[in-house]
Design an enzyme around this catalytic site. Structure first.
Site, PDB file in Angstrom:
ATOM      1  N   CYS A  94       0.933  -1.217   0.001  1.00 61.03           N
ATOM      2  CA  CYS A  94       0.121  -0.034   0.177  1.00 61.03           C
ATOM      3  C   CYS A  94       0.923   1.151  -0.012  1.00 61.03           C
ATOM      4  O   CYS A  94       1.471   1.562   0.960  1.00 61.03           O
ATOM      5  CB  CYS A  94      -0.955  -0.100   1.142  1.00 61.03           C
ATOM      6  SG  CYS A  94      -1.828   1.528   1.505  1.00 61.03           S
ATOM      7  N   CYS A 206      -0.506   3.593  -7.158  1.00 57.59           N
ATOM      8  CA  CYS A 206      -1.351   2.900  -5.990  1.00 57.59           C
ATOM      9  C   CYS A 206      -1.484   1.409  -6.697  1.00 57.59           C
ATOM     10  O   CYS A 206      -1.690   1.025  -7.826  1.00 57.59           O
ATOM     11  CB  CYS A 206      -2.519   3.651  -5.978  1.00 57.59           C
ATOM     12  SG  CYS A 206      -3.820   2.702  -5.053  1.00 57.59           S
TER      13      CYS A 206
END
Length: 285
Positions: A94, A206
């Site tokens: 993440c 991302c």
């Protein structure tokens, strides 16, 4: 033959037990399911390890959370998994959590902790027209760490940053089998699409966004290169595993932890099976 079994806090396959070899355990963590893109890269390179995937569907998404909340939350979740399994290595799949929580994790635990960062450096080397797009969450785009990456590795390029939390939601929806609206993608990417010289190389900043690579290629100009950190993280993980001194070993099956079992999570179970997982459980904190 394996059959599915669902309880209040567990969804799993019931099968005839098999003797699995002892192998190191890797925990891959994300706030949502985007980290599966990183897990998939690692598993392709290291198919014979024991994998745990954990996602925080209770606090998802992390982009709007405070730094202190994210640090405490990630440390708490990794600690909870470590109490149940002897971990050889942890991957924080993440971008938001990586840029914030890695120092605290490395101070707390003795096993290696690998984070993901936007692939600005390789993108700067790949671009042909000198225009690089950074597609990430708004939080990642605004982080000082991201600006430092650009200053260090892409001073010769024009970096066009585009922050979108909507793309994260679209990636989650796609993984659950929903159709992706191309017009919605066009709307999100409009700031780039209307340029006379748009980016020819786009950083997927991302871990959710590689799940949308096919749709992004349909919307972006033909020939646009998409660059993410997955392969680099897999190589780094492989090197660390190969150089661990007597890592703890496990004969357990691959499993997924979430923070709450919901109908939405239950719909993910068939997808998680295809990723090679045998059970989905609620992680008590």
């Amino acid at each position: 033959m394996a059959t599915a079994r669902q309880g209040e806090n567990t969804i799993s396959l019931e099968a005839i037990p098999s003797n699995l070899p002892s192998r190191p355990t890797i925990l891959v963590f994300d706030s949502g399911v985007g980290g599966l893109s990183v897990y998939d890269e690692i598993r392709q390179l290291l198919p014979d390890l024991h994998y745990i995937y954990a996602f925080d569907n209770e606090a998802f998404p992390y982009g709007e959370k405070s730094q202190q909340f994210i640090i405490e939350r990630v440390v708490e979740i990794v600690s909870a998994v470590q109490q149940r399994h002897q971990l050889a290595l942890v991957v924080i799949a993440c971008n938001t959590a990586s840029t914030i929580s890695l120092p605290a994790l490395r101070e707390r635990f003795t096993f290696p902790v690998v984070g993901v960062v936007p692939a600005v450096k390789p993108a700067a080397k790949l671009t042909r027209n000198g225009v690089v797009g950074l597609l990430a969450t708004r939080a990642t785009v605004q982080r000082p760490y991201t600006h430092e990456l650009i200053t260090r590795f892409a001073t010769d390029c024009q970096i066009l940053s585009l922050g979108s939390s909507e793309l994260v939601e679209l990636a989650e929806a796609k993984l659950q089998g929903e159709a992706i609206s191309i017009s919605e993608l066009q709307k999100i990417l409009r700031p780039w699409l209307r340029l006379t010289e748009p980016p020819d190389t786009v950083v997927l900043g991302c871990t959710h966004f590689p799940l949308l690579a096919e749709e992004l290629k349909m919307v972006l100009p033909e020939g646009t290169r998409l660059v993410d950190s997955g392969a680099a993280i897999a190589k780094r993980t492989a090197w660390l595993i190969a150089n661990l001194d007597n890592p703890p070993l496990s004969t357990d099956r691959n499993l997924v932890y979430c923070l709450k079992i919901t109908p939405k999570v239950a719909t993910l179970w068939p997808i998680l099976q295809r990723y090679g997982f045998n059970s989905l459980e609620k992680l008590p904190l």
